[in-house]
Design a protein around this motif. Structure first.
Motif, PDB file in Angstrom:
ATOM      1  N   GLU A 199      51.886  49.321  50.345  1.00  0.00           N
ATOM      2  CA  GLU A 199      52.558  49.026  49.082  1.00  0.00           C
ATOM      3  C   GLU A 199      52.541  47.527  48.778  1.00  0.00           C
ATOM      4  N   SER A 200      51.661  46.779  49.446  1.00  0.00           N
ATOM      5  CA  SER A 200      51.543  45.347  49.159  1.00  0.00           C
ATOM      6  C   SER A 200      50.983  45.156  47.754  1.00  0.00           C
ATOM      7  N   LEU A 201      51.285  44.014  47.160  1.00  0.00           N
ATOM      8  CA  LEU A 201      50.791  43.741  45.810  1.00  0.00           C
ATOM      9  C   LEU A 201      49.269  43.806  45.738  1.00  0.00           C
ATOM     10  N   ARG A 202      48.617  43.241  46.752  1.00  0.00           N
ATOM     11  CA  ARG A 202      47.158  43.212  46.734  1.00  0.00           C
ATOM     12  C   ARG A 202      46.574  44.623  46.808  1.00  0.00           C
ATOM     13  N   ASP A 203      47.149  45.467  47.663  1.00  0.00           N
ATOM     14  CA  ASP A 203      46.661  46.842  47.769  1.00  0.00           C
ATOM     15  C   ASP A 203      46.931  47.622  46.487  1.00  0.00           C
ATOM     16  N   LEU A 204      48.122  47.427  45.911  1.00  0.00           N
ATOM     17  CA  LEU A 204      48.446  48.120  44.664  1.00  0.00           C
ATOM     18  C   LEU A 204      47.509  47.692  43.538  1.00  0.00           C
ATOM     19  N   ARG A 205      47.243  46.388  43.452  1.00  0.00           N
ATOM     20  CA  ARG A 205      46.337  45.906  42.405  1.00  0.00           C
ATOM     21  C   ARG A 205      44.927  46.430  42.588  1.00  0.00           C
ATOM     22  N   ASP A 206      44.391  46.286  43.801  1.00  0.00           N
ATOM     23  CA  ASP A 206      43.010  46.693  44.037  1.00  0.00           C
ATOM     24  C   ASP A 206      42.837  48.196  43.856  1.00  0.00           C
ATOM     25  N   ARG A 207      43.849  48.971  44.281  1.00  0.00           N
ATOM     26  CA  ARG A 207      43.784  50.415  44.094  1.00  0.00           C
ATOM     27  C   ARG A 207      43.740  50.756  42.601  1.00  0.00           C
ATOM     28  N   ALA A 208      44.568  50.083  41.823  1.00  0.00           N
ATOM     29  CA  ALA A 208      44.581  50.331  40.380  1.00  0.00           C
ATOM     30  C   ALA A 208      43.256  49.921  39.736  1.00  0.00           C
ATOM     31  N   ILE A 209      42.705  48.781  40.150  1.00  0.00           N
ATOM     32  CA  ILE A 209      41.421  48.331  39.595  1.00  0.00           C
ATOM     33  C   ILE A 209      40.333  49.356  39.853  1.00  0.00           C
ATOM     34  N   LEU A 210      40.215  49.812  41.093  1.00  0.00           N
ATOM     35  CA  LEU A 210      39.161  50.761  41.456  1.00  0.00           C
ATOM     36  C   LEU A 210      39.322  52.083  40.716  1.00  0.00           C
ATOM     37  N   MET A 211      40.550  52.596  40.658  1.00  0.00           N
ATOM     38  CA  MET A 211      40.769  53.891  40.029  1.00  0.00           C
ATOM     39  C   MET A 211      40.610  53.826  38.521  1.00  0.00           C
ATOM     40  N   VAL A 212      41.132  52.776  37.896  1.00  0.00           N
ATOM     41  CA  VAL A 212      41.023  52.642  36.444  1.00  0.00           C
ATOM     42  C   VAL A 212      39.569  52.417  36.034  1.00  0.00           C
ATOM     43  N   ALA A 213      38.878  51.539  36.749  1.00  0.00           N
ATOM     44  CA  ALA A 213      37.483  51.249  36.406  1.00  0.00           C
ATOM     45  C   ALA A 213      36.614  52.496  36.499  1.00  0.00           C
ATOM     46  N   ARG A 303      49.854  34.173  36.125  1.00  0.00           N
ATOM     47  CA  ARG A 303      49.955  34.536  34.709  1.00  0.00           C
ATOM     48  C   ARG A 303      48.576  34.732  34.094  1.00  0.00           C
ATOM     49  N   ARG A 304      47.538  34.277  34.811  1.00  0.00           N
ATOM     50  CA  ARG A 304      46.173  34.347  34.284  1.00  0.00           C
ATOM     51  C   ARG A 304      45.435  35.574  34.804  1.00  0.00           C
ATOM     52  N   ALA A 305      44.546  36.077  33.985  1.00  0.00           N
ATOM     53  CA  ALA A 305      43.746  37.242  34.371  1.00  0.00           C
ATOM     54  C   ALA A 305      42.737  36.861  35.445  1.00  0.00           C
ATOM     55  N   ILE A 306      42.361  37.829  36.262  1.00  0.00           N
ATOM     56  CA  ILE A 306      41.247  37.613  37.181  1.00  0.00           C
ATOM     57  C   ILE A 306      39.975  37.468  36.361  1.00  0.00           C
ATOM     58  N   ASP A 307      38.956  36.823  36.919  1.00  0.00           N
ATOM     59  CA  ASP A 307      37.690  36.711  36.199  1.00  0.00           C
ATOM     60  C   ASP A 307      36.810  37.909  36.567  1.00  0.00           C
ATOM     61  N   PRO A 308      35.785  38.198  35.756  1.00  0.00           N
ATOM     62  CA  PRO A 308      34.939  39.366  36.015  1.00  0.00           C
ATOM     63  C   PRO A 308      34.320  39.378  37.410  1.00  0.00           C
ATOM     64  N   GLN A 309      33.943  38.207  37.926  1.00  0.00           N
ATOM     65  CA  GLN A 309      33.335  38.158  39.251  1.00  0.00           C
ATOM     66  C   GLN A 309      34.313  38.604  40.325  1.00  0.00           C
ATOM     67  N   SER A 310      35.609  38.436  40.086  1.00  0.00           N
ATOM     68  CA  SER A 310      36.601  38.861  41.064  1.00  0.00           C
ATOM     69  C   SER A 310      36.596  40.377  41.240  1.00  0.00           C
ATOM     70  N   VAL A 311      36.304  41.109  40.169  1.00  0.00           N
ATOM     71  CA  VAL A 311      36.211  42.575  40.273  1.00  0.00           C
ATOM     72  C   VAL A 311      35.096  42.937  41.240  1.00  0.00           C
ATOM     73  N   ASN A 312      33.985  42.237  41.120  1.00  0.00           N
ATOM     74  CA  ASN A 312      32.859  42.455  42.020  1.00  0.00           C
ATOM     75  C   ASN A 312      33.241  42.110  43.459  1.00  0.00           C
ATOM     76  N   ALA A 313      33.921  40.979  43.632  1.00  0.00           N
ATOM     77  CA  ALA A 313      34.311  40.528  44.972  1.00  0.00           C
ATOM     78  C   ALA A 313      35.293  41.499  45.617  1.00  0.00           C
ATOM     79  N   ILE A 314      36.221  42.028  44.831  1.00  0.00           N
ATOM     80  CA  ILE A 314      37.200  42.986  45.362  1.00  0.00           C
ATOM     81  C   ILE A 314      36.506  44.241  45.858  1.00  0.00           C
TER      82      ILE A 314
END
Length: 382
Positions: A199-213, A303-314
């Motif tokens: 339930e860490s922030l990083r895991d919650l974020r990355d899980r949401a990114i992968l599932m939403v994408a 407060r700033r969005a991740i950049d597109p390359q960060s999606v690739n890195a994740i």
């Protein structure tokens, strides 16, 4: 050759002007672009933003303009002339489309070593060998577009340039590769999601990114990175037999790479992806603004969005944790994986394209058909 030193105030002014269009034209390396681009370049970009050109097209134009300016400085020692003379266009083709076998016996063939080294030091060149013909054609097309937007005519339709490209492609054939060597199908996605189990922030974020994408039709990394809370609309739950209703959400993409005019593209999420996204938004306390944001060392949400390359890195980082070869996957694998998985599950291509928002049946079916050709009826005629 290095660019002549510019006064700090001029660079700062351009950086500030670039910041004013960052909301619709997210750009990495803005400080570097401020040094590289000229005042006229920045004014052209501002004009294109005001014309309402699609964000993805603007990103591509900006990226190619930066590369062209860097190449022009390295190859000639001067900023690009507008309009570019035919000789400079031919030099661009010669530097980027060349024969590796001839290069082995003639060091002067292709891009000069000094130009190559200059572009690599700035991060504009990473791979070795000649460019893909499609990349060269795209950059020339964007060069032509930028020339026209300045009210000028160029030599982009000259017979000599067309002949040079045709002969160069024939002399240096290059196999067309997928943007992602492997598709991220449901089995691969399950392994990636298994690395986001806490339930860490990083895991919650990355899980949401992968599932939403993935579930939204394989959204492009730029669309995921630029997604804002205001684009999300709660829809009525979906009733299912023998189970509780599934949460539903609409994502308003606005104008995309393939949409026309003021058309608002909409895709839908249902069930687990909605739950994953809601969990991230609640944990990060995001009510407005960018959906997917950076997370600091001490767990502070930016407060700033991740950049597109960060999606690739994740995605690559999660692949490595899952015991997969990260070099075999990229963010585009989510897009190809969605269509591949649709084919595996027998979902009709038109229905899958409604979610992926592909406009080209030929492009969409290139992913779709690869998954079914081996086992399809056409391969079992006897």
């Amino acid at each position: 050759m290095a660019k002549a030193k510019i006064s700090l105030t001029a660079v700062e002014r351009r950086a500030e002007e670039l910041d004013t269009i960052a909301a619709v034209l997210p750009m990495e390396r803005r400080d570097e672009l401020a040094e590289l681009l000229t005042d006229h370049d920045v004014e052209t970009l501002r004009h294109l933003v005001n014309q309402g050109m699609g964000d993805n097209t603007l990103r591509a134009l900006t990226s190619d303009l930066a590369y062209l300016e860097a190449w022009g400085l390295a190859a000639t020692g001067q900023s690009l002339p507008w309009p570019a003379p035919e000789a400079l266009l031919l030099k661009f083709v010669a530097h980027h489309l060349w024969d590796p076998e001839k290069r082995a016996t003639d060091p002067d063939h292709g891009m000069p070593a000094a130009v190559d080294e200059n572009l690599r030091e700035q991060g504009f060149l990473k791979s070795t060998g000649p460019h893909a013909p499609a990349t060269v054609r795209r950059r020339l097309a964007n060069w032509s577009t930028l020339t026209k937007w300045r009210g000028l005519d160029g030599a982009f339709a000259s017979p000599a340039l067309k002949s040079a490209i045709r002969l160069a492609v024939r002399a240096a054939p290059r196999q067309r590769l997928r943007k992602s060597a492997k598709a991220v199908t449901s089995d691969v996605l399950a392994r990636l999601l298994a690395t986001c189990a806490t339930e860490s922030l990083r895991d919650l974020r990355d899980r949401a990114i992968l599932m939403v994408a993935f579930a939204s039709g394989g959204r492009r990394r730029s669309e995921i990175a630029s997604l804002r809370r205001e684009q999300l609309t709660v829809e009525p739950p979906i009733e299912v037999r023998d189970g509780p209703p599934l949460p539903s959400l609409a994502i308003h993409l606005g104008r995309t790479k393939t949409s026309k005019g003021e058309q608002d593209e909409v895709v839908y999420l249902t069930g687990r992806p909605v739950e994953a996204l809601n969990a991230w938004l609640a944990a990060a306390k995001i009510d407005t603004g960018s959906v997917f944001r950076g997370i600091g060392r001490w767990g502070t949400v930016s407060r700033r969005a991740i950049d597109p390359q960060s999606v690739n890195a994740i995605l690559k980082q999660r692949a490595e944790i899952a015991g997969l070869e990260p070099g075999q996957f990229s963010a585009h694998g989510l897009r190809s994986g969605y269509l591949t998985e649709a084919a595996n599950r027998g979902i009709p291509l038109p229905e899958a394209m409604e979610q992926s928002r592909h406009r080209s049946v030929q492009q969409a079916s290139s992913y779709y058909n690869n998954a079914t050709r081996r086992s399809g009826r056409a391969a079992r005629m006897l």
